[in-house]
Design a protein around this motif. Structure first.
Motif, PDB file in Angstrom:
ATOM      1  N   VAL A 173      49.589  24.408  62.474  1.00 32.68           N
ATOM      2  CA  VAL A 173      50.689  24.834  61.847  1.00 32.68           C
ATOM      3  C   VAL A 173      50.943  24.480  60.551  1.00 32.68           C
ATOM      4  N   GLY A 174      51.732  24.954  59.772  1.00 38.08           N
ATOM      5  CA  GLY A 174      52.369  24.633  58.428  1.00 38.08           C
ATOM      6  C   GLY A 174      51.194  24.327  57.475  1.00 38.08           C
ATOM      7  N   ARG A 175      51.225  23.185  56.700  1.00 39.96           N
ATOM      8  CA  ARG A 175      50.194  22.762  55.770  1.00 39.96           C
ATOM      9  C   ARG A 175      48.616  22.785  56.553  1.00 39.96           C
ATOM     10  N   TYR A 176      48.627  22.908  57.733  1.00 45.50           N
ATOM     11  CA  TYR A 176      47.345  22.608  58.443  1.00 45.50           C
ATOM     12  C   TYR A 176      46.946  23.907  59.194  1.00 45.50           C
ATOM     13  N   ALA A 177      47.417  24.982  59.019  1.00 46.46           N
ATOM     14  CA  ALA A 177      47.337  26.185  59.604  1.00 46.46           C
ATOM     15  C   ALA A 177      45.995  26.726  59.229  1.00 46.46           C
ATOM     16  N   THR A 178      44.995  27.084  59.909  1.00 45.35           N
ATOM     17  CA  THR A 178      45.078  26.902  61.217  1.00 45.35           C
ATOM     18  C   THR A 178      43.993  26.163  61.854  1.00 45.35           C
ATOM     19  N   PHE A 179      43.039  26.204  61.217  1.00 41.62           N
ATOM     20  CA  PHE A 179      41.628  25.570  61.799  1.00 41.62           C
ATOM     21  C   PHE A 179      41.505  24.129  61.007  1.00 41.62           C
ATOM     22  N   ASN A 180      42.370  23.303  61.307  1.00 42.08           N
ATOM     23  CA  ASN A 180      42.294  21.725  60.635  1.00 42.08           C
ATOM     24  C   ASN A 180      41.420  21.009  61.664  1.00 42.08           C
ATOM     25  N   LEU A 181      40.194  20.370  61.251  1.00 37.84           N
ATOM     26  CA  LEU A 181      39.563  19.671  62.063  1.00 37.84           C
ATOM     27  C   LEU A 181      39.735  18.032  61.766  1.00 37.84           C
ATOM     28  N   ALA A 182      40.491  17.662  60.670  1.00 39.80           N
ATOM     29  CA  ALA A 182      40.582  16.336  60.053  1.00 39.80           C
ATOM     30  C   ALA A 182      41.632  15.734  60.855  1.00 39.80           C
ATOM     31  N   ARG A 183      41.319  14.492  61.557  1.00 43.43           N
ATOM     32  CA  ARG A 183      42.511  13.851  62.308  1.00 43.43           C
ATOM     33  C   ARG A 183      43.203  12.916  61.610  1.00 43.43           C
ATOM     34  N   TRP A 184      43.182  12.655  60.293  1.00 46.08           N
ATOM     35  CA  TRP A 184      43.540  11.466  59.578  1.00 46.08           C
ATOM     36  C   TRP A 184      44.433  12.145  58.486  1.00 46.08           C
ATOM     37  N   VAL A 185      44.859  13.384  58.380  1.00 43.84           N
ATOM     38  CA  VAL A 185      45.581  14.043  57.510  1.00 43.84           C
ATOM     39  C   VAL A 185      46.946  14.330  57.669  1.00 43.84           C
ATOM     40  N   GLY A 186      47.486  13.763  58.851  1.00 41.59           N
ATOM     41  CA  GLY A 186      48.916  14.025  59.356  1.00 41.59           C
ATOM     42  C   GLY A 186      48.989  15.281  60.196  1.00 41.59           C
TER      43      GLY A 186
END
Ligand SMILES: [Zn+2]
Length: 266
Positions: A36-49
């Protein structure tokens, strides 16, 4: 036990290039995930918060869509170091911005949010590559380094095909004029890939620069494709660092793999 995530893989957004037909590849967009939010929706990076459970769920969806692939990635540092990925790669994640392999079933993945993902394949010789090219990597000619690394493991430049994926377009890539001047000084012909902007500013064409560098490395110009819209213009579909005003965002995955011989017929 938590319920199984059974959402259909078809909900994922993936762009492909006809130049890379015969490989398993994709430029993933932001649709189809649970972040959700800035990561919505298909973020696969674990190191971005992003929240770990959401990232883990997104990964399950990617794996469900590509169950035969083992993904190799690097810790991207905006350089031009290329790693050779073999069967013994496992979960290594060394610093670097590109990978090459001749192993079928091993997917090479790069993460971007405005930088250019570049996927390459020489199917005649069974060699692929994946590169992360922001302005620093482009200036360091990661495109040329990637092609050389492919040649070292058996590729021939005239049979390499490439696709540059969704990245920030010239429409939105405003930089200091000084940086554009540096490109023009360090890369022959780069001046044609910049246009003036406001006083002291210029607009760089990252895609055109990398097309030029790939062609200079020996690829046929018609073997190079550009896929997808400007990530900043299309920030509803792609993560864009600039659209987020430089704040941390999700990252999109671009990947490529050689088909295993058992599914080459399909
Ligand atoms: Zn744009």
């Amino acid at each position: 036990m938590p319920p199984l995530d059974q959402s259909p893989a078809s909900a994922l957004a993936v762009a492909v290039s006809p130049r890379l037909a015969g490989t398993v590849h994709g430029f993933m967009g932001r649709a189809g995930g649970v972040s959700v939010g800035r990561y919505a929706t298909f973020n696969l990076a674990r190191w971005v918060g992003d929240a770990s459970p959401a990232v883990a769920k997104n990964w399950r969806r990617w794996r469900a869509a590509y169950p035969r692939l083992t993904l190799a990635t690097v810790a991207q540092v905006h350089g031009a170091t290329i790693h050779r990925v073999g069967r013994d790669w496992n979960d290594r994640r060394p610093e670097g911005d590109g990978m090459v392999t001749a192993e079928a079933g091993v997917a090479l993945g790069v993460f971007t949010a405005d930088c250019a993902p570049i996927l390459l394949a020489d199917l005649a010789h069974g060699v692929i590559g994946a590169l992360h090219a922001g302005w620093r990597g482009t200036l360091a000619n990661i495109a040329g380094a990637g092609v050389r690394a492919m040649i070292e493991i058996g590729a021939r430049p005239e049979s390499i095909r490439a696709a540059i994926g969704p990245a920030i377009g010239q429409c939105c890539f405003e930089v200091d004029a000084e940086l554009a001047d540096r490109f023009a000084r360090e890369i022959d012909g780069a001046a044609s890939c910049a246009r003036p902007g406001r006083p002291g500013k210029a607009y760089l064409d990252l895609g055109a620069l990398n097309q030029m560098l790939l062609a200079r490395a020996g690829l046929e110009p018609q073997a190079i494709d550009e896929v997808g819209p400007c990530t900043r213009c299309a920030h509803d579909r792609y993560f864009s660092r600039r659209a987020a005003s430089g704040a941390s965002t999700g990252l999109q995955l671009s990947f490529i793999a050689l088909r295993a011989s058992t599914d080459r017929a399909s």
